[in-house]
Motif scaffolding. Structure first.
Motif, PDB file in Angstrom:
ATOM      1  N   MET A  63       9.391   5.873  11.284  1.00 31.22           N
ATOM      2  CA  MET A  63       9.963   5.651  12.610  1.00 31.22           C
ATOM      3  C   MET A  63      10.031   4.159  12.937  1.00 31.22           C
ATOM      4  SD  MET A  63      11.410   6.944  15.181  1.00 31.22           S
ATOM      5  CE  MET A  63      11.157   8.680  14.987  1.00 31.22           C
ATOM      6  N   ALA A  64       8.985   3.415  12.605  1.00 34.39           N
ATOM      7  CA  ALA A  64       9.004   1.964  12.837  1.00 34.39           C
ATOM      8  C   ALA A  64      10.073   1.301  11.968  1.00 34.39           C
ATOM      9  CB  ALA A  64       7.625   1.366  12.547  1.00 34.39           C
ATOM     10  N   THR A  65      10.244   1.797  10.757  1.00 31.48           N
ATOM     11  CA  THR A  65      11.287   1.270   9.876  1.00 31.48           C
ATOM     12  C   THR A  65      12.662   1.561  10.455  1.00 31.48           C
ATOM     13  OG1 THR A  65       9.849   1.587   7.960  1.00 31.48           O
ATOM     14  CG2 THR A  65      12.195   1.304   7.520  1.00 31.48           C
ATOM     15  N   ALA A  66      12.833   2.755  11.004  1.00 29.54           N
ATOM     16  CA  ALA A  66      14.112   3.099  11.636  1.00 29.54           C
ATOM     17  C   ALA A  66      14.405   2.175  12.811  1.00 29.54           C
ATOM     18  CB  ALA A  66      14.094   4.551  12.103  1.00 29.54           C
ATOM     19  N   LYS A  67      13.382   1.891  13.613  1.00 31.43           N
ATOM     20  CA  LYS A  67      13.578   1.007  14.763  1.00 31.43           C
ATOM     21  C   LYS A  67      13.901  -0.420  14.336  1.00 31.43           C
ATOM     22  CE  LYS A  67      10.738   1.248  18.277  1.00 31.43           C
ATOM     23  NZ  LYS A  67       9.471   1.337  19.025  1.00 31.43           N
ATOM     24  N   LEU A  68      13.236  -0.905  13.322  1.00 31.91           N
ATOM     25  CA  LEU A  68      13.393  -2.301  12.914  1.00 31.91           C
ATOM     26  C   LEU A  68      14.588  -2.512  11.982  1.00 31.91           C
ATOM     27  CD1 LEU A  68      11.968  -5.047  13.298  1.00 31.91           C
ATOM     28  CD2 LEU A  68      10.757  -4.598  11.170  1.00 31.91           C
ATOM     29  N   GLU A  69      14.784  -1.625  11.028  1.00 31.16           N
ATOM     30  CA  GLU A  69      15.808  -1.811   9.996  1.00 31.16           C
ATOM     31  C   GLU A  69      17.040  -0.931  10.185  1.00 31.16           C
ATOM     32  OE1 GLU A  69      15.583  -4.079   7.604  1.00 31.16           O
ATOM     33  OE2 GLU A  69      13.552  -4.709   8.147  1.00 31.16           O
ATOM     34  N   GLY A  70      16.900   0.139  10.972  1.00 31.80           N
ATOM     35  CA  GLY A  70      18.005   1.083  11.158  1.00 31.80           C
ATOM     36  C   GLY A  70      17.915   2.237  10.177  1.00 31.80           C
ATOM     37  N   VAL A  71      18.505   3.365  10.565  1.00 32.34           N
ATOM     38  CA  VAL A  71      18.412   4.567   9.728  1.00 32.34           C
ATOM     39  C   VAL A  71      19.320   4.516   8.506  1.00 32.34           C
ATOM     40  CG1 VAL A  71      17.633   6.078  11.603  1.00 32.34           C
ATOM     41  CG2 VAL A  71      20.081   5.826  11.162  1.00 32.34           C
ATOM     42  N   ASN A  72      20.218   3.559   8.443  1.00 31.28           N
ATOM     43  CA  ASN A  72      21.096   3.433   7.279  1.00 31.28           C
ATOM     44  C   ASN A  72      20.549   2.479   6.226  1.00 31.28           C
ATOM     45  OD1 ASN A  72      23.048   5.222   8.243  1.00 31.28           O
ATOM     46  ND2 ASN A  72      23.943   3.632   9.514  1.00 31.28           N
ATOM     47  N   SER A  73      19.359   1.913   6.477  1.00 33.23           N
ATOM     48  CA  SER A  73      18.799   0.953   5.530  1.00 33.23           C
ATOM     49  C   SER A  73      18.112   1.671   4.369  1.00 33.23           C
ATOM     50  CB  SER A  73      17.795   0.033   6.227  1.00 33.23           C
ATOM     51  OG  SER A  73      16.574   0.697   6.431  1.00 33.23           O
ATOM     52  N   PRO A  74      18.069   1.037   3.219  1.00 34.96           N
ATOM     53  CA  PRO A  74      17.334   1.629   2.087  1.00 34.96           C
ATOM     54  C   PRO A  74      15.834   1.703   2.369  1.00 34.96           C
ATOM     55  CG  PRO A  74      18.175  -0.549   1.512  1.00 34.96           C
ATOM     56  CD  PRO A  74      18.734  -0.210   2.848  1.00 34.96           C
ATOM     57  N   PHE A  75      15.329   0.822   3.226  1.00 37.32           N
ATOM     58  CA  PHE A  75      13.903   0.865   3.577  1.00 37.32           C
ATOM     59  C   PHE A  75      13.576   2.147   4.341  1.00 37.32           C
ATOM     60  CE2 PHE A  75      14.994  -3.712   3.507  1.00 37.32           C
ATOM     61  CZ  PHE A  75      14.262  -4.052   2.378  1.00 37.32           C
ATOM     62  N   PHE A  76      14.462   2.539   5.245  1.00 33.73           N
ATOM     63  CA  PHE A  76      14.255   3.787   5.981  1.00 33.73           C
ATOM     64  C   PHE A  76      14.287   4.977   5.023  1.00 33.73           C
ATOM     65  CE2 PHE A  76      15.955   7.607   7.971  1.00 33.73           C
ATOM     66  CZ  PHE A  76      14.958   7.846   8.910  1.00 33.73           C
ATOM     67  N   ALA A  77      15.248   4.981   4.119  1.00 30.69           N
ATOM     68  CA  ALA A  77      15.347   6.082   3.152  1.00 30.69           C
ATOM     69  C   ALA A  77      14.057   6.212   2.352  1.00 30.69           C
ATOM     70  CB  ALA A  77      16.538   5.861   2.222  1.00 30.69           C
ATOM     71  N   PHE A  78      13.544   5.084   1.883  1.00 25.10           N
ATOM     72  CA  PHE A  78      12.300   5.085   1.115  1.00 25.10           C
ATOM     73  C   PHE A  78      11.143   5.615   1.965  1.00 25.10           C
ATOM     74  CE2 PHE A  78       8.385   2.954  -0.243  1.00 25.10           C
ATOM     75  CZ  PHE A  78       8.307   3.417  -1.540  1.00 25.10           C
ATOM     76  N   ALA A  79      11.020   5.126   3.215  1.00 24.79           N
ATOM     77  CA  ALA A  79       9.931   5.548   4.104  1.00 24.79           C
ATOM     78  C   ALA A  79      10.030   7.038   4.424  1.00 24.79           C
ATOM     79  CB  ALA A  79       9.941   4.716   5.386  1.00 24.79           C
ATOM     80  N   PHE A  80      11.242   7.534   4.628  1.00 23.89           N
ATOM     81  CA  PHE A  80      11.441   8.945   4.944  1.00 23.89           C
ATOM     82  C   PHE A  80      11.038   9.834   3.771  1.00 23.89           C
ATOM     83  CE2 PHE A  80      13.847  12.857   5.258  1.00 23.89           C
ATOM     84  CZ  PHE A  80      13.581  13.250   6.563  1.00 23.89           C
ATOM     85  N   ILE A  81      11.479   9.479   2.562  1.00 28.74           N
ATOM     86  CA  ILE A  81      11.130  10.266   1.370  1.00 28.74           C
ATOM     87  C   ILE A  81       9.626  10.222   1.124  1.00 28.74           C
ATOM     88  CG2 ILE A  81      11.405  10.418  -1.145  1.00 28.74           C
ATOM     89  CD1 ILE A  81      13.845  11.392   0.520  1.00 28.74           C
TER      90      ILE A  81
END
Length: 155
Positions: A63-81
């Motif tokens: 969730m923090a990654t989504a807020k900071l980097e956005g849900v389309n970022s590869p960082f969010f994808a990694f954090a979600f998985i």
């Protein structure tokens, strides 16, 4: 000291994740105390129990990654998985390990109560039974982590 301060307090995602983990561990200790009537310090760092600190940590991370980097970022994808894998493991393999420990501990206690010597050496401990989580414990931890990430603003 400044390096540690910059890493933890200068890194929004890491700070939110660690705060969520700490909140879950403290909550777990308080809930355990309320239900059992005794303080167990091991609950402050131990696995298993309500709420899941692992779930709180990884859900606040995504969730923090989504807020900071956005849900389309590869960082969010990694954090979600990563969150999905950790929560699945907590309910699956680790939960079953705890259930097996309960059965083995009952068997060992039964054998020991039957005065069969040398089943467990005198200094041997019983198996740890609180290693996994029920779906409710995982969901509670996930919601706690998400709530904390939502409430802590991006600097």
């Amino acid at each position: 000291m400044q390096v540690i301060e910059r890493i933890f307090f200068g890194n929004y995602i890491l700070s939110v994740a660690l705060i969520s983990w700490l909140a879950a561990q403290v909550s777990k200790t308080a809930i355990n105390f309320f239900l059992s009537g005794k303080f167990e310090a091991e609950r402050l760092w131990g696995a298993g129990g309500m709420p899941s600190a692992h779930s709180a940590l990884v859900c606040s991370l995504f969730m923090a990654t989504a807020k900071l980097e956005g849900v389309n970022s590869p960082f969010f994808a990694f954090a979600f998985i990563l969150a999905a894998i950790v929560m699945y493991d907590a309910m699956g393999v680790r939960h079953e390990t705890g259930e097996q420990a309960k059965v083995l501990n009952r068997m060992m206690q039964g054998w020991m109560d039957g005065n069969i010597e040398n089943i467990l050496p005198k200094n041997e401990k019983m198996l740890k039974e609180k290693v996994g989580h029920t779906p409710f414990e995982v969901l509670s931890g996930a919601l706690l982590g998400i709530l904390i990430a939502v409430l802590i603003p991006v600097p």
